[in-house]
Design a protein around this motif. Sequence first.
Motif, short mmCIF file in Angstrom:
data_model
loop_
_atom_site.label_atom_id
_atom_site.label_comp_id
_atom_site.label_asym_id
_atom_site.label_seq_id
_atom_site.Cartn_x
_atom_site.Cartn_y
_atom_site.Cartn_z
N PHE A 278 0.83 -1.20 0.00
CA PHE A 278 0.00 0.00 0.00
C PHE A 278 0.88 1.26 0.00
O PHE A 278 0.64 2.20 -0.76
CB PHE A 278 -0.93 0.02 1.22
CG PHE A 278 -1.97 -1.07 1.22
CD1 PHE A 278 -2.42 -1.61 0.02
CD2 PHE A 278 -2.50 -1.55 2.41
CE1 PHE A 278 -3.39 -2.61 0.02
CE2 PHE A 278 -3.45 -2.55 2.40
CZ PHE A 278 -3.89 -3.09 1.21
N LEU A 279 1.92 1.26 0.85
CA LEU A 279 2.78 2.46 0.98
C LEU A 279 3.47 2.78 -0.33
O LEU A 279 3.55 3.95 -0.74
CB LEU A 279 3.82 2.23 2.09
CG LEU A 279 3.30 2.40 3.52
CD1 LEU A 279 4.36 1.96 4.52
CD2 LEU A 279 2.89 3.85 3.77
N GLU A 280 3.96 1.70 -1.01
CA GLU A 280 4.65 1.90 -2.28
C GLU A 280 3.76 2.55 -3.33
O GLU A 280 4.24 3.18 -4.27
CB GLU A 280 5.16 0.55 -2.82
CG GLU A 280 6.39 0.06 -2.09
CD GLU A 280 6.74 -1.38 -2.47
OE1 GLU A 280 7.75 -1.89 -1.97
OE2 GLU A 280 5.97 -2.01 -3.26
N ARG A 281 2.43 2.40 -3.15
CA ARG A 281 1.49 2.93 -4.14
C ARG A 281 0.74 4.16 -3.60
O ARG A 281 -0.27 4.57 -4.17
CB ARG A 281 0.52 1.84 -4.56
CG ARG A 281 1.19 0.85 -5.49
CD ARG A 281 0.52 -0.50 -5.53
NE ARG A 281 1.28 -1.41 -6.39
CZ ARG A 281 2.39 -2.05 -6.02
NH1 ARG A 281 2.87 -1.90 -4.79
NH2 ARG A 281 3.01 -2.84 -6.86
N GLY A 282 1.23 4.69 -2.51
CA GLY A 282 0.67 5.93 -1.95
C GLY A 282 -0.71 5.80 -1.38
O GLY A 282 -1.48 6.75 -1.32
N ILE A 283 -1.05 4.58 -0.96
CA ILE A 283 -2.39 4.36 -0.37
C ILE A 283 -2.28 4.52 1.13
O ILE A 283 -1.50 3.83 1.79
CB ILE A 283 -2.91 2.95 -0.73
CG1 ILE A 283 -3.13 2.86 -2.24
CG2 ILE A 283 -4.18 2.62 0.02
CD1 ILE A 283 -3.44 1.47 -2.73
N GLU A 284 -3.08 5.47 1.66
CA GLU A 284 -3.07 5.68 3.11
C GLU A 284 -4.27 4.95 3.72
O GLU A 284 -5.41 5.25 3.39
CB GLU A 284 -3.12 7.16 3.43
CG GLU A 284 -1.80 7.85 3.11
CD GLU A 284 -1.76 9.27 3.63
OE1 GLU A 284 -2.32 9.52 4.72
OE2 GLU A 284 -1.19 10.12 2.95
N VAL A 285 -3.94 4.02 4.58
CA VAL A 285 -4.99 3.14 5.15
C VAL A 285 -5.43 3.67 6.51
O VAL A 285 -4.61 3.95 7.37
CB VAL A 285 -4.43 1.70 5.31
CG1 VAL A 285 -5.45 0.79 5.98
CG2 VAL A 285 -4.03 1.14 3.96
#
Lengths: 313, 257
Positions: A278-285
């Motif tokens: 997720f972090l590598e793709r800029g997704i903030e969970v």
Amino acid sequence: MTTAIAISDLTKIYANGFEALKGISLEVQQGDFFALLGPNGAGKSTTIGVLSTLVRKSSGTVEIFGKNVDSHVYETKLDLGVVPQEINFSQFERVKDIVMTQAGYYGMPRKLAAERCEKYLRKLDLWDKRNDRSRTLSGGMKRRLMIARALVHEPKLLILDEPTAGVDIELRKSMWEFLTELNESGTTIILTTHYLEEAEQLCRNIAIIDQGRIVENTSMRALLAALDKQTYIVDLAKPIETLPDWGDVPVTASLLDSHSFEITVAASLTMSGLFKLFLERGIEVSALRSKSNRLEQLFLGRLTDARGDVANV
Amino acid sequence: MFKNHKYIAFETIVIKEVRRFVRIWVQTLVPPAITISLYFVIFGNLVGRRIGDMGGFDYMEFIIPGLIMMAVIQNSYSNVVSSFFSHKFQRSVEEVLVSPVPNAILLGGFIVGGMVRGLLVGAIVTGMALMFVDLQIQHPIITITVILLTAVVFSLAGFINALFANSFDDISIIPTFVLTPLIYLGGVFYSSSLLPPFWQTVSALNPIFYMVNTFRYGFLGVSDVSVGPAFVILVFFGVVLFSVCLMLLNRGTGLRS
């Protein structure tokens, strides 16, 4: 270890010709907490019916704690308690009378019956309702009453046919605690349920029955180990319009709305690995939760496999 | 394993059965008392005065044994058929079927429950009758034996009806279309000597005719039939019906799929 139940080549053909059981064989060890799963009409209730003698088997043998149910009627029934799926007590009788009468059927002296009646009605939070007519009880109370009734003769083996059907979550959890405690005190428990989470939480071993055949009979741990995929629901801290490219990572994902998406990954992928993805793709969970019950996936998978095997015969 | 478990199971079923009909006493004990009182007033008192003697007795005296017998037959039968079918309908019969109660004990418990209600209603009716006539019992042993046997026979018949019944209609068909005509044609209200020879022969085929007359013999000392053959018939029906009930229970008819 003693075998609590030994079923061998059990068949049941009803008067209308329906073949409910097609030669099932099953063993449950003493002290086990065993799940019997299957879709509607698979043969679960018929199996329980044969064990409790409400259904006459067509062929095969059934032993309870090493005794044949046909030749040791009194002893095997004394060892067995059954909580059926449907409410099956008189709606006009008082709660206490229902339990006391059941104790009487087992030949229990009145003083002992009264002690046991109080013990189990208290354990199942029904003592305050002891003088109420059973029809005035709520659905959950009626189910608990059936458990108290089944336990009054303190059987070594308790069979519960969907005991938490229609019961609210809070009550279901308290029932689970009670059943776990009962199992830990030495009672062998066999459970049929539609709530697969229930089986996963409670049971150590499991059999899946479908179309009158046992299609899986293993430990819960071994069954869950076979799971190769896991699905999560991801809630997002920042909304997105499209999902990113996952590259070579074996992932299936779909956007639910701009604030959440569903993702299925290999079960071997660790939580750290997932968050790195997720972090590598800029997704903030903001939150992450498991979507479906793991056992449900296995259950459906096994049924599909089994039906495919039968169709190919 | 509990000591005396069979006796305790039997006692449990009897207590449960008695508790059931006592709990709904307005439905089970009051209606027969009212109905039979009306028979006493209308047939015994008003119509009976015009009829005069029957079989050498005042008409009211003549019909009392028959009316008591009618109450016992109807209530023994209806108690067992309605109670056992109700257990089937609510599935509470499964409570006893999954327990280690032997079939003979199960049957015995329900039969005694039916007998208790039949005899209790019979006692109520007898008490009502005492308000109209001064009853004398000529042969107490015969009277008691025949009423007990009759209660057994009709409780057993009610049990068979309940085993085969699938709906509430099924438990009213036999009482309405079989039992009531047999009772009314069984000599409750008349002496068979009043009938033409052909109908006397037909009456002899009705088992209730023997029960009513033997019971009347116990009370009044007169009967249209011999007491010995009547007892043989009662015992015969009792043994046959008990055997049939047990066979059906062992087969699981109407109970186990």
